[in-house]
Design an enzyme around this catalytic site. Structure first.
Site, PDB file in Angstrom:
ATOM      1  N   TYR A 150       0.840  -1.214   0.000  1.00 31.55           N
ATOM      2  CA  TYR A 150       0.000   0.000   0.000  1.00 31.55           C
ATOM      3  C   TYR A 150       0.871   1.257   0.000  1.00 31.55           C
ATOM      4  CZ  TYR A 150      -3.925   2.998   1.533  1.00 31.55           C
ATOM      5  OH  TYR A 150      -4.907   3.963   1.624  1.00 31.55           O
ATOM      6  N   LYS A 154       0.896   4.089  -2.917  1.00 22.40           N
ATOM      7  CA  LYS A 154       0.522   5.467  -2.623  1.00 22.40           C
ATOM      8  C   LYS A 154       1.676   6.437  -2.883  1.00 22.40           C
ATOM      9  CE  LYS A 154      -3.772   4.891  -1.453  1.00 22.40           C
ATOM     10  NZ  LYS A 154      -4.829   5.302  -2.421  1.00 22.40           N
TER      11      LYS A 154
END
Length: 249
Positions: A150, A154
């Site tokens: 993640y 991001k």
């Protein structure tokens, strides 16, 4: 003239709040999510408030699915000149426990999905000589235990944002990113469940570490999206704004 906005992952949470806000701002809004039927309540809310919305099922990581969805939006709602890349999933784990599928799934939805959606919609923006793309990053881009996938996705979105801002600026298209901190959503509730902490305690613990002494709400992010896609933000591009209730680093 009513402009059309697409918000991915907008059946709930930040996406749903953003869709409602953009509809209130006067946009016709396409509600895109993996399950089209899950988008219907948001569409109903917008229509009940006098707005115009369309539910569209899409897998943002699938090239053909994206092309079909964007073409449908263009034909049924109008040429999309605003795109909010919000769709996302979590597959948290420490590195030694993280499977290749966990890695690929998260990168595919966040990064590949944002790429495919941006590529499919940019032609409508460049033809109109006006457009807005807002990518949802995260404070996890700065690093977060158990989120190698993640965090990488991001952080990647921030580089993607800056590059698109350079490429598309001459066509009147701005591209910016929002990096939320702790936002009270189903996704953060799932994180609390994963670590075995009651959600109210999880929220209280997070709030105690935030300077404004509260966690964020989906509307906090929707308000920032509203600024980025408005006329007043026409000279703001390639930026990442952390909406986290305080400094992040």
């Amino acid at each position: 003239m009513t402009r059309t906005a697409i918000v991915t992952g907008s059946a709930r949470g930040i996406g749903a709040a953003t869709a409602r806000r953009l509809a209130a701002d006067g946009f016709a809004v396409a509600i895109l999510d993996l399950d089209e039927s899950a988008c219907k309540p948001v569409v109903s809310d917008i229509e009940a408030a006098g707005g115009e919305a369309l539910a569209v099922g899409v897998d943002v990581s699938d090239e053909q699915s994206v092309e079909v969805a964007v073409q449908r939006v263009a034909s049924e709602l109008g040429a999309p000149t605003v795109l909010v890349n919000n769709a996302g999933i979590l597959r948290d784990n420490l590195l030694f426990k993280m499977s290749a599928l966990d890695w690929d799934s998260v990168l595919n939805v966040h990064l590949r999905g944002s790429f495919l959606m941006s590529r499919a919609t940019q032609k409508y923006m460049t033809e109109a000589k006006w457009g807005r793309i807002v990518n949802l990053s995260s404070t996890s881009a700065l690093g977060n235990r158990g989120q190698a996938n993640y965090s990488a996705a991001k952080a990647g979105l921030q580089g993607f944002t800056k590059t698109l801002a350079i490429e598309l600026g001459k066509f009147g298209v701005t591209v910016n990113a929002i990096a939320p901190g702790f936002i009270q959503t189903d996704m953060t509730a799932a994180t609390a469940e994963r670590v075995g902490v009651p959600f109210d305690q999880f929220i209280a613990g997070a709030a105690s570490q935030i300077p404004v002494q509260r966690v964020g709400q989906p509307e906090d992010i929707a308000n920032t999206v509203s600024f980025f896609v408005g006329e007043a933000a026409g000279f703001v591009s390639g930026q990442v704004i952390y909406v986290a209730g305080g400094p992040t680093c």
